[in-house]
Write a protein that holds these residues in place. Structure first.
Motif, PDB file in Angstrom:
ATOM      1  N   VAL A 184       0.857  -1.180   0.000  1.00 24.25           N
ATOM      2  CA  VAL A 184       0.000   0.000   0.000  1.00 24.25           C
ATOM      3  C   VAL A 184       0.895   1.232   0.000  1.00 24.25           C
ATOM      4  O   VAL A 184       1.582   1.511   0.991  1.00 24.25           O
ATOM      5  N   ASN A 185       0.898   1.942  -1.116  1.00 21.02           N
ATOM      6  CA  ASN A 185       1.656   3.192  -1.233  1.00 21.02           C
ATOM      7  C   ASN A 185       0.801   4.321  -0.659  1.00 21.02           C
ATOM      8  O   ASN A 185      -0.088   4.847  -1.326  1.00 21.02           O
ATOM      9  N   ASN A 186       1.070   4.669   0.591  1.00 12.31           N
ATOM     10  CA  ASN A 186       0.238   5.660   1.265  1.00 12.31           C
ATOM     11  C   ASN A 186       0.987   6.931   1.650  1.00 12.31           C
ATOM     12  O   ASN A 186       0.383   8.001   1.730  1.00 12.31           O
TER      13      ASN A 186
ATOM     14  N   LEU B 105       9.022   3.267  -7.262  1.00 10.81           N
ATOM     15  CA  LEU B 105      10.136   2.436  -6.803  1.00 10.81           C
ATOM     16  C   LEU B 105       9.682   1.374  -5.804  1.00 10.81           C
ATOM     17  O   LEU B 105      10.191   0.243  -5.817  1.00 10.81           O
ATOM     18  N   PHE B 106       8.735   1.714  -4.939  1.00 10.84           N
ATOM     19  CA  PHE B 106       8.202   0.709  -4.016  1.00 10.84           C
ATOM     20  C   PHE B 106       7.465  -0.380  -4.790  1.00 10.84           C
ATOM     21  O   PHE B 106       7.582  -1.565  -4.478  1.00 10.84           O
ATOM     22  N   SER B 107       6.684   0.017  -5.800  1.00  8.58           N
ATOM     23  CA  SER B 107       5.972  -0.980  -6.611  1.00  8.58           C
ATOM     24  C   SER B 107       6.954  -1.865  -7.362  1.00  8.58           C
ATOM     25  O   SER B 107       6.763  -3.085  -7.465  1.00  8.58           O
TER      26      SER B 107
ATOM     27  N   ALA C  32       8.692  -4.153  -4.772  1.00  9.54           N
ATOM     28  CA  ALA C  32       7.746  -5.155  -4.274  1.00  9.54           C
ATOM     29  C   ALA C  32       7.441  -6.203  -5.333  1.00  9.54           C
ATOM     30  O   ALA C  32       7.391  -7.403  -5.042  1.00  9.54           O
ATOM     31  N   ALA C  33       7.211  -5.763  -6.570  1.00  5.57           N
ATOM     32  CA  ALA C  33       6.848  -6.699  -7.635  1.00  5.57           C
ATOM     33  C   ALA C  33       7.940  -7.735  -7.877  1.00  5.57           C
ATOM     34  O   ALA C  33       7.647  -8.888  -8.217  1.00  5.57           O
ATOM     35  N   ARG C  34       9.188  -7.346  -7.717  1.00  7.89           N
ATOM     36  CA  ARG C  34      10.287  -8.287  -7.930  1.00  7.89           C
ATOM     37  C   ARG C  34      10.210  -9.482  -6.983  1.00  7.89           C
ATOM     38  O   ARG C  34      10.610 -10.587  -7.330  1.00  7.89           O
ATOM     39  N   ARG C  35       9.684  -9.237  -5.770  1.00  9.81           N
ATOM     40  CA  ARG C  35       9.736 -10.273  -4.744  1.00  9.81           C
ATOM     41  C   ARG C  35       8.362 -10.650  -4.195  1.00  9.81           C
ATOM     42  O   ARG C  35       8.262 -11.512  -3.324  1.00  9.81           O
TER      43      ARG C  35
ATOM     44  N   THR D 255      -2.663  -7.580  -8.920  1.00  9.18           N
ATOM     45  CA  THR D 255      -3.505  -6.463  -9.305  1.00  9.18           C
ATOM     46  C   THR D 255      -2.895  -5.146  -8.839  1.00  9.18           C
ATOM     47  O   THR D 255      -2.105  -5.107  -7.893  1.00  9.18           O
ATOM     48  N   ALA D 256      -3.274  -4.064  -9.509  1.00 12.02           N
ATOM     49  CA  ALA D 256      -2.808  -2.724  -9.146  1.00 12.02           C
ATOM     50  C   ALA D 256      -3.977  -1.762  -9.263  1.00 12.02           C
ATOM     51  O   ALA D 256      -4.648  -1.717 -10.300  1.00 12.02           O
TER      52      ALA D 256
END
Length: 243
Positions: free
Chosen positions: A86-88, A118-120, A123-126, A176-177
């Motif tokens: 969650v990018n908050n 960058l967080f997405s 996160a997506a890598r792992r 999902t995004a």
């Protein structure tokens, strides 16, 4: 959502704290970042722990270089995986167009645009397949009702394009995004008791400010099994402010 792990940026106060507590209440282990509000952060951890949940607060400035990799690695090391981001983290940047300087522009872009990307990415890598990426935007992404918020509106509009791209990039993995656009939510940053609220209320169809729990509920839906077929979408939670 038991045995799933979430990472929430800016989770110590307001909307972020409500999201952290709601995901923990749903059974998720949650790592959340904070920048300066250490006392508030550990109050959130204590509350979750008291209710039998699992949470960890990490002092990480989301807008700083390397923050994303550090946060993702910490979540995985502590809880064994990652399923939800969650990018908050954010702030409200405002000011007359002529008075906004390069420092303010760079800060807003770093926190509201670069950091979610960058967080997405990290996160997506792992992240495990079937995961969720949810970014908190703003109704200002779609409608700007008054002057002085061009910078803020620009950065919040940017995450919509990012999210649609993420949906395409990650769909084959079942990740999902989505974006949640809050309207007027009663927080320390935007209290319902402020003088400004008096002029905002007539524009809200429901006639009242929302609560942080309203946003947390939307996030919980998108993070849970019922939100599995929703991606590349925007969910506006504003009491009809943009209706």
């Amino acid at each position: 959502m038991e045995h799933r792990v979430a990472l929430v940026t800016g989770g110590s106060r307001g909307i972020g704290a409500a999201i952290t507590q709601r995901l923990a209440a749903e059974g998720m282990s949650v790592l959340f970042t904070y920048r300066s509000s250490g006392t508030a952060a550990y109050e959130v951890v204590d509350e979750i722990t008291r209710r039998g949940g699992a949470a960890l607060a990490a002092r990480i400035d989301s807008g700083a270089p390397g923050a994303a990799e550090t946060a993702v690695s910490t979540a995985i090391e502590r809880f064994g995986g990652l399923d939800v981001l969650v990018n908050n983290a954010g702030t409200f940047d405002s000011g007359e167009l002529a008075s906004v300087g390069l420092t303010e522009v760079d800060h807003a872009l770093a926190l509201h645009v670069r950091a979610p990307y960058l967080f997405s990415q990290a996160a997506a890598r792992r992240m495990r397949d079937g995961g969720r990426i949810i970014t908190i935007g703003s109704t200002f992404a779609d409608r700007v009702p008054y002057a002085g918020v061009a910078l803020y509106a620009m950065t919040k509009a940017a995450v919509g394009g990012m999210t649609r791209g993420l949906a395409r990039d990650l769909g084959e993995r079942g990740i999902t995004a989505n974006v949640v656009h809050p309207g007027n939510i009663d927080t320390d940053m935007n209290p319902a008791s402020s003088e400004e609220a008096a002029s905002e209320l007539p524009q809200i169809a429901l006639g009242q400010y929302g609560a942080p729990a309203d946003i947390a509920g939307a996030v919980a839906f998108l993070a849970g099994p019922d939100g599995g077929y929703v991606t590349g979408a925007t969910l506006t939670v504003d009491g009809g402010y943009n209706a």
